[in-house]
Design a protein around this motif. Structure first.
Motif, short mmCIF file in Angstrom:
data_model
loop_
_atom_site.label_atom_id
_atom_site.label_comp_id
_atom_site.label_asym_id
_atom_site.label_seq_id
_atom_site.Cartn_x
_atom_site.Cartn_y
_atom_site.Cartn_z
N ALA A 1 0.85 -1.21 0.00
CA ALA A 1 0.00 0.00 0.00
C ALA A 1 0.88 1.25 0.00
O ALA A 1 0.62 2.20 -0.75
N GLY B 1 2.10 2.24 -3.27
CA GLY B 1 1.08 2.59 -4.26
C GLY B 1 0.66 1.43 -5.15
O GLY B 1 0.10 1.65 -6.23
N GLY C 1 -3.38 0.19 -6.35
CA GLY C 1 -4.18 0.84 -7.38
C GLY C 1 -3.61 0.71 -8.77
O GLY C 1 -3.99 1.45 -9.67
N TYR D 1 -9.47 7.82 -9.70
CA TYR D 1 -9.59 7.39 -8.31
C TYR D 1 -8.23 7.15 -7.67
O TYR D 1 -8.12 6.48 -6.64
N GLY D 2 -7.19 7.64 -8.29
CA GLY D 2 -5.85 7.50 -7.75
C GLY D 2 -5.11 6.28 -8.25
O GLY D 2 -4.01 5.99 -7.79
N ALA E 1 -11.53 4.89 -4.45
CA ALA E 1 -10.37 5.68 -4.04
C ALA E 1 -9.63 5.00 -2.89
O ALA E 1 -8.39 4.93 -2.90
N ASP E 2 -10.38 4.47 -1.93
CA ASP E 2 -9.74 3.77 -0.81
C ASP E 2 -9.07 2.47 -1.24
O ASP E 2 -8.01 2.11 -0.74
N CYS F 1 -7.83 1.85 -4.30
CA CYS F 1 -6.63 2.21 -5.07
C CYS F 1 -5.50 2.68 -4.18
O CYS F 1 -4.32 2.45 -4.47
N ALA F 2 -5.83 3.33 -3.07
CA ALA F 2 -4.80 3.81 -2.15
C ALA F 2 -4.31 2.74 -1.18
O ALA F 2 -3.32 2.94 -0.49
N ARG G 1 -6.01 1.85 1.40
CA ARG G 1 -6.61 2.09 2.71
C ARG G 1 -7.65 1.03 3.03
O ARG G 1 -7.93 0.75 4.19
#
Length: 170
Positions: free
Chosen positions: A4, A7, A10, A17-18, A69-70, A72-73, A75
Motif C-alpha cells: 500500500a 502505491g 491501485g 480514483y488514484g 479511491a480507498d 486504489c490507495a 486504505r
C-alpha cells in the motif's frame, strides 16, 4: 502495508480514483516480481485487483465511488467471493428485501479472509440473474467461515464462506 505504501493497490485502478491504469503486460511483469518474493501475498493482492476492476467497470454508483479511491490507495483491501455461481446446491443466492439483499448458500474459495475489508460477491437472483454485490468482510451470525487447508499458499487465508440470510445493503 508495504504494498500500500508503494502505491501498488491501485495499479489497475482508474486514474480518476488514484489508480495507475497499468497496461496488462506491465501488470504481468509486476505479478512475476512479487510472486517470486511471496506467492501467498501476491495471490491475495491479485484478488484485490479483480474487485477494483469490477468496480471500475460497473455503472456509476455511490458504492463504487465510495470504495474505489480507498481501494486504489490501499486504505481498504478487497477480495473476491465469485465461486458461488458454480452449479450445485451450494450456489450463492440473493433474495431481494426492501433495502438490500439476503444471501444464502456458499462460496467454496475466498482468499484473504481477515486480510481484506470487503468482498465482491457474485450471486444469483430468484430470476437467475447474476448479481455483483459488495459486502463487508466481517464475521457475523449469518456468515460461517471454514479455513481451507491448502498444500501451497496456505498463508493466503483462503476460506469457505456459508451465508444464512446474510444481509447486504443495496
Amino acid at each position: 502495508q508495504l504494498l500500500a505504501g508503494a502505491g501498488l493497490f491501485g495499479v489497475l485502478g482508474p486514474r480518476e480514483y488514484g489508480g495507475l491504469a497499468l497496461a496488462p503486460a506491465a501488470f504481468a511483469a509486476l505479478v512475476e516480481v512479487l510472486a517470486s518474493g511471496c506467492l501467498a501475498t501476491t495471490f491475495v493482492w491479485i484478488q484485490h485487483h479483480g474487485a477494483v476492476q469490477a468496480l471500475a467497470a460497473a455503472p456509476d454508483s455511490p458504492v463504487a465511488r465510495g470504495w474505489l479511491a480507498d481501494l486504489c490507495a490501499g486504505r481498504r483491501r478487497a477480495g473476491l467471493a465469485i465461486g458461488g455461481l458454480r452449479p450445485g446446491a451450494s450456489q450463492l443466492r440473493a433474495r431481494p428485501v426492501s433495502d438490500g439483499w439476503l444471501l444464502d448458500g456458499g462460496v467454496p474459495w475466498v482468499t484473504g479472509w481477515q486480510l481484506v475489508d470487503g468482498l465482491l460477491a457474485h450471486a444469483l437472483s430468484p430470476a437467475q440473474e447474476r448479481l455483483s454485490l459488495l459486502l463487508d468482510a466481517t464475521p457475523a451470525d449469518t456468515l460461517s467461515v471454514t479455513p481451507q487447508q491448502l498444500v501451497a499458499v496456505n498463508a493466503s487465508c483462503t476460506v469457505e464462506l456459508r451465508f444464512r440470510s446474510h444481509f447486504v445493503a443495496r
